[in-house]
Enzyme design. Structure first.
Site, PDB file in Angstrom:
ATOM      1  N   GLY A   1      -3.766   6.229  16.757  1.00 30.98           N
ATOM      2  CA  GLY A   1      -3.273   7.388  16.009  1.00 30.98           C
ATOM      3  C   GLY A   1      -1.788   7.406  15.717  1.00 30.98           C
ATOM      4  O   GLY A   1      -1.356   7.943  14.697  1.00 30.98           O
ATOM      5  N   ALA A   2      -0.979   6.847  16.610  1.00 28.72           N
ATOM      6  CA  ALA A   2       0.480   6.919  16.437  1.00 28.72           C
ATOM      7  C   ALA A   2       0.927   5.936  15.365  1.00 28.72           C
ATOM      8  O   ALA A   2       0.887   4.723  15.568  1.00 28.72           O
ATOM      9  CB  ALA A   2       1.190   6.632  17.754  1.00 28.72           C
ATOM     10  N   ASP A   3       1.342   6.475  14.227  1.00 29.47           N
ATOM     11  CA  ASP A   3       1.789   5.621  13.125  1.00 29.47           C
ATOM     12  C   ASP A   3       3.037   6.161  12.449  1.00 29.47           C
ATOM     13  O   ASP A   3       3.427   5.698  11.383  1.00 29.47           O
ATOM     14  CB  ASP A   3       0.674   5.460  12.092  1.00 29.47           C
ATOM     15  CG  ASP A   3       0.221   6.792  11.516  1.00 29.47           C
ATOM     16  OD1 ASP A   3       0.733   7.846  11.939  1.00 29.47           O
ATOM     17  OD2 ASP A   3      -0.656   6.786  10.627  1.00 29.47           O
TER      18      ASP A   3
ATOM     19  N   ARG B   1      -9.965  -1.561   8.029  1.00 33.21           N
ATOM     20  CA  ARG B   1      -9.019  -2.437   8.740  1.00 33.21           C
ATOM     21  C   ARG B   1      -8.489  -1.766   9.994  1.00 33.21           C
ATOM     22  O   ARG B   1      -8.205  -2.429  10.992  1.00 33.21           O
ATOM     23  CB  ARG B   1      -7.907  -2.917   7.807  1.00 33.21           C
ATOM     24  CG  ARG B   1      -6.973  -1.889   7.207  1.00 33.21           C
ATOM     25  CD  ARG B   1      -5.853  -1.484   8.140  1.00 33.21           C
ATOM     26  NE  ARG B   1      -4.692  -0.979   7.458  1.00 33.21           N
ATOM     27  CZ  ARG B   1      -3.764  -0.227   8.059  1.00 33.21           C
ATOM     28  NH1 ARG B   1      -3.894   0.148   9.319  1.00 33.21           N
ATOM     29  NH2 ARG B   1      -2.706   0.162   7.388  1.00 33.21           N
TER      30      ARG B   1
ATOM     31  N   LYS C   1       0.863  -1.182   0.000  1.00 34.60           N
ATOM     32  CA  LYS C   1       0.000   0.000   0.000  1.00 34.60           C
ATOM     33  C   LYS C   1       0.896   1.228   0.000  1.00 34.60           C
ATOM     34  O   LYS C   1       1.784   1.353   0.853  1.00 34.60           O
ATOM     35  CB  LYS C   1      -0.927   0.039   1.214  1.00 34.60           C
ATOM     36  CG  LYS C   1      -1.850   1.278   1.199  1.00 34.60           C
ATOM     37  CD  LYS C   1      -2.822   1.291   2.360  1.00 34.60           C
ATOM     38  CE  LYS C   1      -2.151   1.667   3.648  1.00 34.60           C
ATOM     39  NZ  LYS C   1      -3.137   1.860   4.753  1.00 34.60           N
TER      40      LYS C   1
END
Length: 349
Positions: free
Chosen positions: A247-249, A111, A68
């Site tokens: 949220g933390a990515d 997902r 992706k």
């Protein structure tokens, strides 16, 4: 020559339902734990500091491999273009032939919602009745829908916007219609499933204006924001609380006080990625915990290889950074359904 199926967002939305995606993401975690699936190193490049970047998440599972690619170009809005664009590509693992190219926006929403809910399903108290969602962005409806489907006893959902209380008000006013039209309607031809999910969606929704108070009243807390500073402090948290941190990515993001990790049992979707870019990153960098304090991955819990919650008083944290395997599994399901229903566009490459 070979055919590749192209699926735009409308087609992807048509073929996917949340219960199906939750099952698929659970299967991803199981395959990963069993060594039957793996991610490749994350690729990230910044074209212009703070204004334009892209990342590629990739991996393999079962009979496919793929990636992706997500790009963010901040100036696109002024040009009348979408700033955030995601594209998934799926390939046959035996031949290398491309199987499909899909708009990744809805897949990512579904997902990610499923991932947060799965963390709560396996780590929250079984009788948990109150859910707090921190964040009212694009991901918020997916988190609410997935959590209500995955958990059996949620009766009240509180919604807090760290940016503007009016955002939480708008979401509270619209969420039941959204849940009905975008998620529940998928099951109209399955009466028993429809009725079961309809009852779950009949939860009470209210704005959580004061975050400290809401945290103290909540059994399950899902954080889905781009915050780079803690929004929730350790002293606000009651015994027995479960956190799914969504949220933390990327490096530097942080939604909850690192000191919460000191008193919690910590689980992740991928240990390496969580340490590098997840909610776990900052507590480790700040010396609050060490990598050894991570109990394990959620797949280990699902398969019973490690214990999850052992008492009603334990605080649990699930750090879900989002992994390529989730996107690939859900994309493969979308492609299979589209093929059976002759949806999308086939292109002979």
């Amino acid at each position: 020559m070979f055919n590749v199926r192209i699926m735009n967002q409308a087609v992807v939305e048509t073929v996917l339902d949340m219960q199906q995606v939750i099952t698929a993401v659970e299967q991803v975690y199981i395959l990963k734990t069993q060594g039957k699936a793996a991610t490749f190193p994350l690729v990230f490049h910044e074209f212009e500091s703070g204004m334009a970047d892209m990342d590629i998440k990739s991996g393999y599972l079962d009979d496919i491999f793929g990636l992706k690619l997500v790009s963010w170009f901040g100036n696109n809005t002024a040009k009348g273009l979408m700033p955030l664009i995601g594209t998934s590509m799926v390939f046959d693992i035996k031949t290398g032939q491309p199987l499909g190219i899909l708009n990744a926006e809805h897949i990512t929403g579904m997902r990610t919602g499923a991932a947060g809910a799965i963390g709560a399903k396996y780590l929250a108290r079984k009788e948990a009745e109150t859910l707090l969602l921190v964040g009212t962005g694009h991901q918020s409806t997916f988190q609410i829908a997935a959590s209500l489907i995955a958990l059996d006893n949620i009766k009240k959902v509180r919604i807090h916007s760290p940016i503007n209380p009016a955002n939480a008000e708008r979401l509270c006013n619209s969420i039941k219609q959204t849940l009905t039209e975008k998620f529940l309607a998928k099951y109209i031809k399955q009466p028993e499933v429809f009725e079961k999910i309809r009852r779950k969606f009949d939860a009470e929704f209210e704005v959580a204006a004061d975050l400290k108070t809401a945290v103290g009243l909540s059994d399950v807390i899902i954080t889905a924001t781009p915050s780079r500073k803690p929004l929730i402090l350790r002293e606000w948290v009651k015994p027995g609380t479960h956190f799914s941190c969504v949220g933390a990515d990327m490096e530097g993001k942080q939604e909850i006080d690192g000191n919460i990790f000191k008193i919690a049992k910590v689980y992740v979707d991928d240990v390496k990625q969580a340490i590098e870019v997840g909610e776990t990153e900052m507590p480790i960098k700040q010396g609050t915990i060490s990598p050894a304090d991570i109990r394990g991955e959620i797949g280990d819990v699902i398969l019973g290889k490690i214990s999850g919650r052992l008492s009603d008083d334990e605080i649990t944290v699930y750090d879900t950074t989002g992994i390529a395997l989730q996107d690939l599994m859900v994309a493969k399901i979308a492609l299979d359904i589209a093929r059976n229903q002759n949806l999308g566009v086939c292109v002979d490459l």
